[in-house]
Structures are given as C-alpha cells and as structure tokens.
Design a protein around this motif. Structure first.
Motif, short mmCIF file in Angstrom:
data_model
loop_
_atom_site.label_atom_id
_atom_site.label_comp_id
_atom_site.label_asym_id
_atom_site.label_seq_id
_atom_site.Cartn_x
_atom_site.Cartn_y
_atom_site.Cartn_z
N ILE A 27 0.84 -1.20 0.00
CA ILE A 27 0.00 0.00 0.00
C ILE A 27 0.88 1.25 0.00
CG2 ILE A 27 -1.62 1.35 1.40
CD1 ILE A 27 -2.85 -1.42 2.23
N GLY A 28 1.92 1.25 0.81
CA GLY A 28 2.84 2.38 0.85
C GLY A 28 3.49 2.65 -0.50
N GLU A 29 3.89 1.59 -1.19
CA GLU A 29 4.50 1.76 -2.52
C GLU A 29 3.48 2.29 -3.52
OE1 GLU A 29 6.94 -1.43 -3.99
OE2 GLU A 29 7.73 -1.82 -1.97
N MET A 30 2.24 1.82 -3.45
CA MET A 30 1.21 2.34 -4.36
C MET A 30 0.97 3.82 -4.12
SD MET A 30 -1.78 -0.50 -4.92
CE MET A 30 -2.46 -0.19 -3.33
N LEU A 31 0.94 4.20 -2.86
CA LEU A 31 0.69 5.61 -2.53
C LEU A 31 1.80 6.51 -3.06
CD1 LEU A 31 -0.78 5.33 1.06
CD2 LEU A 31 -1.99 5.81 -1.06
N GLU A 32 3.04 6.02 -3.04
CA GLU A 32 4.15 6.81 -3.58
C GLU A 32 3.95 7.09 -5.07
OE1 GLU A 32 8.00 5.19 -2.74
OE2 GLU A 32 7.55 5.01 -0.60
N VAL A 33 3.40 6.14 -5.78
CA VAL A 33 3.17 6.29 -7.22
C VAL A 33 2.08 7.31 -7.50
CG1 VAL A 33 2.39 5.10 -9.31
CG2 VAL A 33 3.98 3.96 -7.75
N PHE A 34 1.04 7.32 -6.67
CA PHE A 34 -0.14 8.13 -6.95
C PHE A 34 -0.26 9.41 -6.12
CE2 PHE A 34 -1.29 3.82 -8.28
CZ PHE A 34 -1.65 4.08 -9.60
N THR A 35 0.81 9.86 -5.50
CA THR A 35 0.71 11.06 -4.66
C THR A 35 0.65 12.35 -5.44
OG1 THR A 35 3.11 11.09 -4.43
CG2 THR A 35 1.86 10.05 -2.65
N SER A 36 0.93 12.33 -6.72
CA SER A 36 0.94 13.58 -7.49
C SER A 36 -0.45 13.98 -8.00
CB SER A 36 1.89 13.46 -8.68
OG SER A 36 1.44 12.44 -9.54
N SER A 37 -1.47 13.21 -7.70
CA SER A 37 -2.82 13.51 -8.17
C SER A 37 -3.34 14.79 -7.52
CB SER A 37 -3.77 12.36 -7.82
OG SER A 37 -5.11 12.72 -8.08
N PRO A 38 -3.97 15.69 -8.31
CA PRO A 38 -4.52 16.91 -7.72
C PRO A 38 -5.80 16.66 -6.91
CG PRO A 38 -5.06 16.79 -10.04
CD PRO A 38 -4.15 15.62 -9.75
N ILE A 39 -6.38 15.48 -7.07
CA ILE A 39 -7.61 15.12 -6.35
C ILE A 39 -7.20 14.30 -5.12
CG2 ILE A 39 -9.78 13.85 -6.52
CD1 ILE A 39 -9.46 14.12 -9.60
N PRO A 40 -7.79 14.58 -3.95
CA PRO A 40 -7.47 13.72 -2.80
C PRO A 40 -7.76 12.27 -3.15
CG PRO A 40 -8.78 15.61 -2.12
CD PRO A 40 -8.74 15.61 -3.62
N PRO A 41 -6.78 11.39 -3.01
CA PRO A 41 -6.94 10.02 -3.49
C PRO A 41 -7.85 9.16 -2.61
CG PRO A 41 -4.87 10.25 -2.35
CD PRO A 41 -5.50 11.62 -2.39
N PHE A 42 -8.47 8.21 -3.27
CA PHE A 42 -9.16 7.12 -2.59
C PHE A 42 -8.29 5.89 -2.77
CE2 PHE A 42 -12.72 9.96 -3.09
CZ PHE A 42 -13.48 9.72 -1.95
N LEU A 43 -8.29 5.02 -1.79
CA LEU A 43 -7.53 3.79 -1.85
C LEU A 43 -8.52 2.64 -1.81
CD1 LEU A 43 -4.84 2.19 -1.62
CD2 LEU A 43 -5.04 2.47 0.86
#
Length: 181
Positions: free
Chosen positions: A40-56
């Motif tokens: 999960i931590g590695e996935m979050l690193e990939v998707f942190t640049s999204s301008p929308i608050p992410p859902f997991l």
C-alpha cells in the motif's frame, strides 16, 4: 504443491469461483500485515501527485470467503477465520492510520452477505448494484459501479449511470468494471 505461507490453500474453491485468494491471517497474521502495508505504501508513492485527494480501494474484506466455505476447505473453522479477519482488519486500520491514511478515503466492495462490520478497514463502500445500497450503510459515502460488457448497449450504460445519479445522496463517483476484473 509448494505453499507460500501467505495465502490460504483453496484449490477447489478457486476452481469453482475463479477468483478470491485469501491471505492466511489465521496462521500468519504477523507476516501478511507488513507485506500488505508495504505494498500500500508503494502504491501511494506512485499516486501522490494527483490533484484530487486520493481514494484507496482495498477490494473485499474476504469475510465472504468464510461464508462460502473457502476457509473450511483449508481446515479453518468459520469462527477462527472470522476472529482472525477481525484482528487483521483492526491492525490494518491502525497501520493505515500511522501512514496518515484517512479511513474515509478507503474504499471496500459491498459484501454479498449484506453485513456491516464495524471494524472493517475503510468507511467508503463500492456497490455493484444500485439496489444493494439500501441494504448496507446508505448514510456513508459510496461509489457505484457501471458494468461494461460487449453486449451492453450505450442506452443501458446511460440508464444504469442515471440510476446511480438519481439517489438522494449520489455516489462520490462511478467506476466502470468489466466482467473480467
């Protein structure tokens, strides 16, 4: 057959339903949890640049696999499986909170047994069918699903999409899903 030690061995069930390999949280909770949190931590690193608050989206909570006999095939009693899944969910929630992940941004599939588990990680539910929303926890945020298949006409996609949007409190979003995944 070699066993990984991280999944419940379910060859018959897997062949029958075609999906749903469960982590063995009964015998290896302390091994499964760090792997889950690291992924999960590695996935979050990939998707942190999204301008929308992410859902997991964490998928299902695997409790359905208890009710349909998957764990029994592996020789694990339903009470032992339920207790282990409850402990896993609690520890997963704690781990995600320590990573700064808000439970109100964690999505899980609506479970087919129509039971709300208060200790389930994630407060957002994704429903496959608009009719299921009223059977679960309609007061919380949710996502709807629009199934996409070759035989579905555009008018049907529109009709299903409109049925989701017509809720008094519409879903946070709609996710398209193919029958294969």
């Amino acid at each position: 057959m070699a066993q990984s030690g991280y999944t419940v061995e379910l060859p018959q069930t897997l062949c029958q339903i075609g999906q749903g390999v469960a982590f063995d949280v009964v015998h290896n909770l302390e091994g499964v949890l760090p792997i889950s949190l690291a992924a999960i931590g590695e996935m979050l690193e990939v998707f942190t640049s999204s301008p929308i608050p992410p859902f997991l989206h964490l998928g299902s909570d695997e409790r359905e696999l208890v009710s349909n006999g998957c764990f029994a095939e592996a020789g694990i009693s339903p009470p032992a499986a339920q207790d282990a899944l409850r402990r896993f969910e609690m520890k997963l929630s704690t781990g995600l909170a320590q990573m700064g992940i808000d439970e109100n941004r964690v999505v899980r599939w609506h479970n087919k047994e129509n039971v709300y588990y208060s200790n389930r990680t994630g407060r957002v539910t994704q429903y496959a069918d608009p009719h299921d929303v009223s059977t679960f926890e309609p007061s919380s945020a949710f996502f709807g699903t629009v199934m996409l298949r070759e035989e579905v006409q555009p008018s049907e996609v529109f009709s299903v999409t409109k049925s989701w949007v017509d809720f008094s409190t519409p879903p946070v979003g709609l996710l398209a899903k193919s029958p294969d995944g």
